[in-house]
Design a protein around this motif. Structure first.
Motif, PDB file in Angstrom:
ATOM      1  N   LEU A 513      32.853   9.576  61.884  1.00  0.00           N
ATOM      2  CA  LEU A 513      31.659   9.394  60.752  1.00  0.00           C
ATOM      3  C   LEU A 513      30.652  10.870  60.961  1.00  0.00           C
ATOM      4  O   LEU A 513      30.176  11.190  61.956  1.00  0.00           O
ATOM      5  CB  LEU A 513      30.824   8.334  61.254  1.00  0.00           C
ATOM      6  CG  LEU A 513      31.487   6.871  61.403  1.00  0.00           C
ATOM      7  CD1 LEU A 513      30.334   5.833  61.711  1.00  0.00           C
ATOM      8  CD2 LEU A 513      31.834   6.592  59.863  1.00  0.00           C
ATOM      9  N   PRO A 514      30.548  11.071  59.630  1.00  0.00           N
ATOM     10  CA  PRO A 514      29.563  12.527  59.624  1.00  0.00           C
ATOM     11  C   PRO A 514      28.371  11.958  59.885  1.00  0.00           C
ATOM     12  O   PRO A 514      27.638  12.849  60.269  1.00  0.00           O
ATOM     13  CB  PRO A 514      29.871  12.716  58.270  1.00  0.00           C
ATOM     14  CG  PRO A 514      30.229  11.722  57.543  1.00  0.00           C
ATOM     15  CD  PRO A 514      31.104  11.034  58.259  1.00  0.00           C
ATOM     16  N   GLN A 515      27.722  10.789  59.662  1.00  0.00           N
ATOM     17  CA  GLN A 515      26.448  10.280  59.961  1.00  0.00           C
ATOM     18  C   GLN A 515      25.933  10.236  61.220  1.00  0.00           C
ATOM     19  O   GLN A 515      25.021  10.575  61.734  1.00  0.00           O
ATOM     20  CB  GLN A 515      26.218   8.890  59.459  1.00  0.00           C
ATOM     21  CG  GLN A 515      26.225   8.644  57.993  1.00  0.00           C
ATOM     22  CD  GLN A 515      27.637   8.519  57.288  1.00  0.00           C
ATOM     23  OE1 GLN A 515      28.825   8.799  58.097  1.00  0.00           O
ATOM     24  NE2 GLN A 515      27.914   7.653  56.129  1.00  0.00           N
ATOM     25  N   VAL A 516      27.065  10.116  62.083  1.00  0.00           N
ATOM     26  CA  VAL A 516      26.987  10.071  63.797  1.00  0.00           C
ATOM     27  C   VAL A 516      26.972  11.673  64.186  1.00  0.00           C
ATOM     28  O   VAL A 516      26.108  11.971  64.874  1.00  0.00           O
ATOM     29  CB  VAL A 516      28.027   9.360  64.357  1.00  0.00           C
ATOM     30  CG1 VAL A 516      28.067   9.452  66.068  1.00  0.00           C
ATOM     31  CG2 VAL A 516      27.974   7.699  64.059  1.00  0.00           C
ATOM     32  N   ALA A 517      27.832  12.353  63.651  1.00  0.00           N
ATOM     33  CA  ALA A 517      28.071  13.862  64.133  1.00  0.00           C
ATOM     34  C   ALA A 517      26.835  14.470  63.687  1.00  0.00           C
ATOM     35  O   ALA A 517      26.580  15.538  64.256  1.00  0.00           O
ATOM     36  CB  ALA A 517      29.223  14.186  63.303  1.00  0.00           C
ATOM     37  N   ALA A 518      26.082  14.275  62.577  1.00  0.00           N
ATOM     38  CA  ALA A 518      24.792  14.875  62.360  1.00  0.00           C
ATOM     39  C   ALA A 518      23.831  14.818  63.357  1.00  0.00           C
ATOM     40  O   ALA A 518      22.887  15.676  63.665  1.00  0.00           O
ATOM     41  CB  ALA A 518      24.049  14.109  61.083  1.00  0.00           C
TER      42      ALA A 518
END
Length: 584
Positions: A513-518
């Protein structure tokens, strides 16, 4: 806290170094790139079961080596030193190797150790929360274990007190049952012990009696030789009885002393005094020799008695002594009396053991009641905290309840009377713990493994794990794609919760998930590489630009998408603002 881990020939990872730092480390990569092998490498480093199929095809062995910072006085350092390893200040080096044939080797602090030592160190250094936890939570006892973990060290003492009381009760039950069982083996053992004790008690051997007999036998058997020795020594001191001249040592010493004293020289006077002292000692020796000679006996009757007694003791020693002497016989007798007391099936002994069993059962029941009361209180706190997390994970309309009920008694299995109820008991207590999920106020709830969809279950598991992590003393926590099936606003909340957790722990998250990676403090990417028809993976820590490229790829499928890039930059900026607000 992990600093760096190097993985070689593990699955698709040929040779890669994974850097770590404080806070939140995010691991991303395309499907099949080897993210799972990163988690596998970490668990192997801390003692997980190995499998030769994990070794890269064609390689002789897979190797994982890690550097971590530990408290030099903490349990991990102490366990390493106990195993013979050493630390470099506060740094501990661990290594694990698995051969293609399945053999496993481990080292800690530069010393070869059993794999169990790595597992012991891992108990205080690393915990892994993954999708497998969802399946594990459905197993009997797993939900109770969640509740007990939530209680922390204080609750663990209550649990330990019960376990000790339960063990003591079951030991008392088994001891009584063994005595009540009138089996031939026990009867034979009792008969042999009693026979041996009767033999020993009839003979009544005394401490060191065998040594005393040997000494007296030697004197009796050598009486003539001893008399000759005494006579020779006495004659040398006093002179032969038939001699009329002063030819004994005593007389000669006297002559020498008088000659020196008559010289009138001070130095010789001193020597004369010393000769006089020797004369006194010599006369004392002559007296003792005379007394010893008078006591020498060659009584054949006494010698016969001693030889008979020696044979009797020798038979006892042969039958009952492990040390080859009378002391061993006496030790056997003492042990036999203890064993007979343990095996004694008399009515009095049975009555005593029955009372001890009942007292132990009462103590176990009291400890079980205390444990149930503690679990019931913990259950209310746990469900409250989980539900607070669910509200932040876009599951505000759902709620969990943690129920603690009494385990029904089963015929033939241990049971304790707790309050008015007869409850089934084992090492964990007399409780059944269930976590239920309800949708809406009127829903009574269903077990979470049956009442939740895949995405809901992932979020529930994450909520549980985040709550438990607050009570977990380990330094490093690994979350392996627990965000599967989640997206949108819930994904942002997951990143926010993991970032908050990383303020008190080192957190490693494998995510898609990019939202987590951010929310990453460190972002590591695993990339697939093809060479000569062989697929391998590499690991690289991403800089600011590379990180933006990776989030763009995760969002849009392409690292050069303008719209994806803008969205990625927006996600990173929002995450940074979130972290700054939380740190205030």
């Amino acid at each position: 806290m992990l600093e760096e881990v190097r993985i070689r020939n593990l699955g698709v990872i040929a040779d890669a170094t994974l850097p770590f730092g404080p806070g939140l480390t995010v691991v991303t990569g395309e499907t099949g790139a080897g993210k799972t092998m990163v988690v596998a490498g970490l668990t192997l480093l801390f003692g997980a079961r190995s499998d030769s199929t994990q070794v890269t095809r064609g390689a002789a062995a897979a190797d994982v080596e890690g550097s971590l910072v530990v408290d030099p006085e903490g349990p991990a350092a102490e366990r390493c030193r106990d195993a013979g390893g050493t630390l470099d200040d506060d740094r501990l080096i661990l290594a694990r190797s698995i051969s293609a044939e399945g053999r496993s080797r481990a080292t800690a602090g530069g010393r070869s150790v059993p794999v169990g030592v790595l597992a012991d160190i891992g108990e205080t250094q690393l915990t892994v929360h993954g999708q497998s936890s969802q399946l594990a939570l459905a197993r009997p006892g797993a939900q109770r274990a969640v509740l007990d973990r939530f209680g922390g060290a204080g609750h663990a003492k209550i649990r330990t007190a019960y376990t000790e009381a339960f063990t003591a009760w079951q030991d008392a039950v088994r001891t009584l049952a063994d005595l009540q069982r009138d089996d031939a083996a026990r009867q034979r053992e009792v008969a042999l012990l009693r026979f041996g004790l009767e033999q020993i008690e009839r003979a009544a051997p005394q401490e060191r009696e065998d040594d005393d007999i040997d000494a007296e036998v030697h004197r009796l058997a050598n009486a003539d030789a001893l008399r000759q020795v005494v006579a020779t020594a006495s004659a040398a001191i006093d002179g032969p009885p038939e001699a009329y001249d002063a030819s004994g040592a005593d007389a000669l010493l006297g002559q020498a002393g008088r000659a020196l004293a008559d010289a009138g020289v001070p130095e010789l006077d001193t020597l004369a005094e010393r000769l006089a002292e020797l004369g006194v000692q010599l006369r004392d020796i002559a007296g003792e020799l005379s007394a010893y000679g008078a006591g020498i006996s060659d009584d054949p009757e006494r010698l016969g008695q001693l030889m008979t007694r020696k044979a009797e003791l020798k038979e006892l020693v042969r039958s009952y002594s492990g040390s080859g002497d009378v002391a061993g016989v006496l030790a056997w007798a003492a042990d036999a009396r203890d064993q007979l007391q343990r095996l004694d099936g008399s009515a009095e002994r049975l009555e005593q053991l029955a009372a001890e069993r009942d007292q132990a059962a009462q103590r176990a029941a009291e400890a079980a009641a205390a444990l149930s009361k503690a679990r019931t209180a913990l259950a209310r706190k746990l469900q409250k905290q989980i539900n607070a997390e669910l509200a932040s994970l876009a599951l505000g309309g759902s709620r969990v309840s943690v129920q603690v009920t009494t385990r029904p008694a089963t015929e033939g299995l241990p049971a304790l009377r707790v309050g008015r109820a007869l409850a089934g008991a084992n090492e964990s207590g007399t409780d059944q713990v269930r976590i239920l999920l309800a949708h809406g106020a009127d829903d009574p709830g269903r077990p979470i493994d049956k009442g939740a969809s895949g995405g809901e279950l992932s979020r529930i598991m994450l909520a549980i794990e985040v709550v438990l992590a607050g009570t977990d003393p380990v330094a490093t926590m690994v979350f392996d794609e627990v965000d599967t099936g989640v997206g949108g606003e819930a994904a942002i909340e997951i990143g926010r919760r993991l970032a908050a957790l990383s303020r008190s722990h080192q957190v490693v998250v494998v995510t898609h998930l990019p939202q987590v990676a951010a929310y990453a403090d460190q972002h590591v990417k695993i990339s697939k590489r093809a060479s000569g028809g062989v697929l391998t993976s590499g690991i690289a820590a991403l800089g600011e630009k590379e990180r933006l490229d990776e989030l763009t790829r995760m969002l849009a499928g392409l690292s050069d998408s303008d719209s994806g890039r803008a969205h990625a930059a927006e996600l990173i900026a929002a995450a940074e603002q979130d972290k700054k607000r939380a740190a205030r």
